[in-house]
Design a protein around this motif. Sequence first.
Motif, PDB file in Angstrom:
ATOM      1  N   VAL A 168       0.833  -1.190   0.000  1.00  0.00           N
ATOM      2  CA  VAL A 168       0.000   0.000   0.000  1.00  0.00           C
ATOM      3  C   VAL A 168       0.878   1.253   0.000  1.00  0.00           C
ATOM      4  CG1 VAL A 168      -0.223  -0.113   2.533  1.00  0.00           C
ATOM      5  CG2 VAL A 168      -1.866   1.229   1.206  1.00  0.00           C
ATOM      6  N   GLY A 169       0.506   2.229  -0.799  1.00  0.00           N
ATOM      7  CA  GLY A 169       1.257   3.479  -0.884  1.00  0.00           C
ATOM      8  C   GLY A 169       0.570   4.437  -1.829  1.00  0.00           C
ATOM      9  N   GLY A 170       1.319   5.396  -2.348  1.00  0.00           N
ATOM     10  CA  GLY A 170       0.698   6.360  -3.236  1.00  0.00           C
ATOM     11  C   GLY A 170       1.662   7.408  -3.743  1.00  0.00           C
ATOM     12  N   VAL A 171       1.088   8.403  -4.373  1.00  0.00           N
ATOM     13  CA  VAL A 171       1.816   9.541  -4.928  1.00  0.00           C
ATOM     14  C   VAL A 171       1.119  10.811  -4.456  1.00  0.00           C
ATOM     15  CG1 VAL A 171       2.564  10.714  -7.042  1.00  0.00           C
ATOM     16  CG2 VAL A 171       2.424   8.211  -6.985  1.00  0.00           C
ATOM     17  N   ALA A 172       1.897  11.778  -4.020  1.00  0.00           N
ATOM     18  CA  ALA A 172       1.354  13.083  -3.628  1.00  0.00           C
ATOM     19  C   ALA A 172       1.923  14.149  -4.550  1.00  0.00           C
ATOM     20  CB  ALA A 172       1.700  13.408  -2.179  1.00  0.00           C
ATOM     21  N   THR A 173       1.061  15.060  -4.993  1.00  0.00           N
ATOM     22  CA  THR A 173       1.449  16.091  -5.955  1.00  0.00           C
ATOM     23  C   THR A 173       0.954  17.448  -5.497  1.00  0.00           C
ATOM     24  OG1 THR A 173       1.322  14.519  -7.791  1.00  0.00           O
ATOM     25  CG2 THR A 173       1.265  16.855  -8.352  1.00  0.00           C
ATOM     26  N   SER A 174       1.849  18.428  -5.568  1.00  0.00           N
ATOM     27  CA  SER A 174       1.475  19.814  -5.279  1.00  0.00           C
ATOM     28  C   SER A 174       2.058  20.719  -6.355  1.00  0.00           C
ATOM     29  CB  SER A 174       2.003  20.254  -3.909  1.00  0.00           C
ATOM     30  OG  SER A 174       1.666  21.599  -3.649  1.00  0.00           O
ATOM     31  N   VAL A 175       1.237  21.624  -6.858  1.00  0.00           N
ATOM     32  CA  VAL A 175       1.704  22.670  -7.768  1.00  0.00           C
ATOM     33  C   VAL A 175       1.674  23.967  -6.977  1.00  0.00           C
ATOM     34  CG1 VAL A 175       1.284  23.914  -9.907  1.00  0.00           C
ATOM     35  CG2 VAL A 175       0.847  21.448  -9.793  1.00  0.00           C
ATOM     36  N   CYS A 176       2.815  24.595  -6.827  1.00  0.00           N
ATOM     37  CA  CYS A 176       2.878  25.727  -5.908  1.00  0.00           C
ATOM     38  C   CYS A 176       3.857  26.787  -6.408  1.00  0.00           C
ATOM     39  CB  CYS A 176       3.281  25.258  -4.514  1.00  0.00           C
ATOM     40  SG  CYS A 176       4.786  24.292  -4.466  1.00  0.00           S
ATOM     41  N   LYS A 177       3.865  27.890  -5.697  1.00  0.00           N
ATOM     42  CA  LYS A 177       4.799  28.968  -5.988  1.00  0.00           C
ATOM     43  C   LYS A 177       6.078  28.777  -5.181  1.00  0.00           C
ATOM     44  CE  LYS A 177       1.206  32.347  -7.166  1.00  0.00           C
ATOM     45  NZ  LYS A 177       0.616  33.683  -6.878  1.00  0.00           N
ATOM     46  N   GLN A 178       7.109  29.495  -5.603  1.00  0.00           N
ATOM     47  CA  GLN A 178       8.427  29.295  -5.019  1.00  0.00           C
ATOM     48  C   GLN A 178       8.428  29.555  -3.514  1.00  0.00           C
ATOM     49  OE1 GLN A 178      11.496  31.458  -7.019  1.00  0.00           O
ATOM     50  NE2 GLN A 178      13.143  30.645  -5.760  1.00  0.00           N
ATOM     51  N   ASN A 179       7.667  30.542  -3.054  1.00  0.00           N
ATOM     52  CA  ASN A 179       7.706  30.875  -1.630  1.00  0.00           C
ATOM     53  C   ASN A 179       7.005  29.843  -0.753  1.00  0.00           C
ATOM     54  OD1 ASN A 179       5.045  31.386  -2.255  1.00  0.00           O
ATOM     55  ND2 ASN A 179       5.037  33.506  -1.541  1.00  0.00           N
ATOM     56  N   GLU A 180       6.341  28.868  -1.370  1.00  0.00           N
ATOM     57  CA  GLU A 180       5.711  27.793  -0.602  1.00  0.00           C
ATOM     58  C   GLU A 180       6.673  26.651  -0.312  1.00  0.00           C
ATOM     59  OE1 GLU A 180       1.552  26.785  -1.867  1.00  0.00           O
ATOM     60  OE2 GLU A 180       2.051  28.121  -3.539  1.00  0.00           O
ATOM     61  N   VAL A 181       7.834  26.663  -0.944  1.00  0.00           N
ATOM     62  CA  VAL A 181       8.804  25.579  -0.817  1.00  0.00           C
ATOM     63  C   VAL A 181      10.000  26.046   0.004  1.00  0.00           C
ATOM     64  CG1 VAL A 181      10.225  23.913  -2.060  1.00  0.00           C
ATOM     65  CG2 VAL A 181       8.113  24.768  -3.101  1.00  0.00           C
TER      66      VAL A 181
END
Length: 378
Positions: A168-181
Motif C-alpha cells: 500500500v502506498g501512493g503519490v502526492a502532488t502539489s503545484v505551488c509557488k516558489q515561496n511555498e517551498v
Amino acid sequence: MYKKPFDPLDYNLSEDFLPRDVLHRLLEGLESTEKNGYGDKQNSTNHSVLTPETKTKPVVGIGLDSCVIPLRHGELFLVQSTDFFYPLVDEPYVMGKIACANVLSDIYAMGVTEVDNMLMLLSTSNKMSEKERDTIMPLILQGFKDCAEEAGTSVQGGQTVVNPWLIVGGVATSVCKQNEVIIPENAMIGDVLVLTKPLGTQVAVNAHQWLEKPDRWDRIKSVVTEDHVQKAYQRAMNSMSRLNKIGASLMHKYNAHACTDVTGFGILGHADNLAKHQKSEVSFAIHTLPIIANMALISTTCNGAFGLLRGTSAETSGGLLVVLPHDQAAAFCKDIQAQEGYQAWIIGVVEKGDRSAKIIDKPRIVEVPTQDTEGELW
C-alpha cells in the motif's frame, strides 16, 4: 498473511539488506551518469539524465524527500513524491491512514502544506481468501481516503494489482509557488535540530508481534509487561498516522533552514543524508533521542538488534527533522504543542564539519511520555 513487519532477529543485517552507504552511492551514480550523447557529458545532479530533451531542471532531484521541478507555465513548481510498503499493523483502516500520512510527509518535509492530488498504489495478495480481501481492502482504502481528506486533499486515481504481497502506498502532488517551498540546503553553524515525533515505532510494532511468539516474548518479558507493549503499539499507530502538516506550516513561521522526514533509514541515516545536501560546510550532532516509552529498554535487552540507540532503527511515517535558527527553536516546539497537542524536541546542533551526521557518545534518552497516565495514550 496480512502483516509481516521487518523483524531484525529474522535477518543477518550484513548479508540480507543493501547497506545504506551502498544505496546512497547507487543514487548518486544515477544522478551523475553521463548523458550518453544528449548533452555535454558533464555530470548531472538532476533528472535530465533520464530524458533526452528536458526543458526544465529540477531544483531538487533524486536523493531528498520530494522532487521540486519548475513548470513551463509561469512561476510554478511541481512538488511530487511517491512511497509504498508492506502492512505493519493489525488494523487495516489504520494501515491505510499510516500509508497516506507517510506519502504526504515527503511533501511536508519541503515546507509545502497544500497538496493538489493523491494517487493510491495498492497491491492485493492472491494468497488472501475472497472474504479476507473483501474485508481488509475496503478498510485500507477508507483509511487512506480519510487521511487524505484530513490533509485537505483527495485521492483521484491510482493503480491496483494482484500479486503475492499486499502493498500500500501512493503519490502526492502539489503545484505551488516558489515561496511555498523550503529548499533543504541552508543549515548554518549554530542552528539546532528539532524532531516532531518520537522514535521507536519499529520496536513497538515488533514487540507487539512477539506477544504471539513465545520464543521472542521470552527475550523481553523480564523488562516489560504485556500492557507496556500494547500501549507502545497504540502510541506507535497514533504517531505514524498523524500528519506532519502543522510542522510544515510552522517551518515558514520560524524560518527553517532545512528539513527531512524520518523514515526507513532511521534518524541518523536521514540526518546524514540531509547534511550531505547542505551548501555550507556543516555537520549535525544529535545529543538527544526521544523514544516511545520502554522501547529503548527492549532494544537494549535485544543487544541493540534494532539499532535504535545507534539511530539506524527504521521508522515508518516518522516526524520532521527540522533545522531551525537557535533563537527560534523553542518557540517552534511550544507552538507545535499548542496546535497539535503533541511534543517536539530539540535533539541536536549544527556545527562546522564535513556534511555528515553523528550521534554523540551516551546521548540523552527521553522516554515519551515521561510518565504514564491511566486512560491517556500520551
